[in-house]
Design an enzyme around this catalytic site. Sequence first.
Site, PDB file in Angstrom:
ATOM      1  N   HIS A 171       0.862  -1.182   0.000  1.00 31.85           N
ATOM      2  CA  HIS A 171       0.000   0.000   0.000  1.00 31.85           C
ATOM      3  C   HIS A 171       0.900   1.234   0.000  1.00 31.85           C
ATOM      4  O   HIS A 171       2.030   1.199   0.512  1.00 31.85           O
ATOM      5  CB  HIS A 171      -0.880   0.022   1.241  1.00 31.85           C
ATOM      6  CG  HIS A 171      -1.950  -1.016   1.256  1.00 31.85           C
ATOM      7  ND1 HIS A 171      -3.066  -0.899   2.052  1.00 31.85           N
ATOM      8  CD2 HIS A 171      -2.082  -2.183   0.584  1.00 31.85           C
ATOM      9  CE1 HIS A 171      -3.844  -1.954   1.874  1.00 31.85           C
ATOM     10  NE2 HIS A 171      -3.258  -2.753   0.989  1.00 31.85           N
ATOM     11  N   GLU A 174       0.936   3.874   1.809  1.00 34.08           N
ATOM     12  CA  GLU A 174       1.378   4.289   3.135  1.00 34.08           C
ATOM     13  C   GLU A 174       2.538   3.424   3.640  1.00 34.08           C
ATOM     14  O   GLU A 174       3.498   3.936   4.219  1.00 34.08           O
ATOM     15  CB  GLU A 174       0.236   4.205   4.160  1.00 34.08           C
ATOM     16  CG  GLU A 174      -0.981   5.009   3.805  1.00 34.08           C
ATOM     17  CD  GLU A 174      -2.062   4.201   3.092  1.00 34.08           C
ATOM     18  OE1 GLU A 174      -3.240   4.387   3.429  1.00 34.08           O
ATOM     19  OE2 GLU A 174      -1.720   3.389   2.195  1.00 34.08           O
ATOM     20  N   CYS A 184      -6.344   1.848   5.802  1.00 37.17           N
ATOM     21  CA  CYS A 184      -6.903   0.582   6.256  1.00 37.17           C
ATOM     22  C   CYS A 184      -6.288   0.227   7.613  1.00 37.17           C
ATOM     23  O   CYS A 184      -5.347   0.888   8.072  1.00 37.17           O
ATOM     24  CB  CYS A 184      -6.600  -0.506   5.226  1.00 37.17           C
ATOM     25  SG  CYS A 184      -4.848  -1.002   5.194  1.00 37.17           S
ATOM     26  N   CYS A 195      -2.371  -0.257   7.490  1.00 35.66           N
ATOM     27  CA  CYS A 195      -1.619   0.994   7.344  1.00 35.66           C
ATOM     28  C   CYS A 195      -1.729   1.860   8.589  1.00 35.66           C
ATOM     29  O   CYS A 195      -0.751   2.484   9.007  1.00 35.66           O
ATOM     30  CB  CYS A 195      -2.100   1.748   6.110  1.00 35.66           C
ATOM     31  SG  CYS A 195      -1.707   0.871   4.574  1.00 35.66           S
TER      32      CYS A 195
END
Length: 149
Positions: A53, A55, A83, A86
């Site tokens: 992801h 992040e 999410c 993260c």
Amino acid sequence: MADHEYYMTIALEQAKEASIAGEVPIGAVLVRDGKVITADRNRREELNDATAHAEILVIRRAGELLGGWRIFGSTLYVTLEPCPMCAGAMVQARVDQLVFGAADPKGGAAGTLYDIVRDRRLNHRLEVTGGILEEECAAVLQQFFKDRR
């Protein structure tokens, strides 16, 4: 607020690059002392990595660049509310502030569905600001999924 919008614009550029690459269009930027430390986008398809992801990639790179896993004094900008994975990484990395664009009612972990980043049971909490360039951030995601249908 103007600074938030400026850095979110950089995150949006990353999200648009992700979309062009066939990735879910989410971008992130990590800032400390008014300077961009690193920026990236989702790369799950490219790297065949469920944890890639935007992040997570930004946090990993910041640790490399700054020489440590604790990223005190930093603000992470991301186009979509993080999410749980993260959000947990931000707590672990000691990020001070999270600024996100669009809320994520299906998986947001910064106040919408969960609130991991401000959970008082954890050893670190983040200051959270949501809704920065919200319409623009949501539009990039909506267009991506509309094109996929």
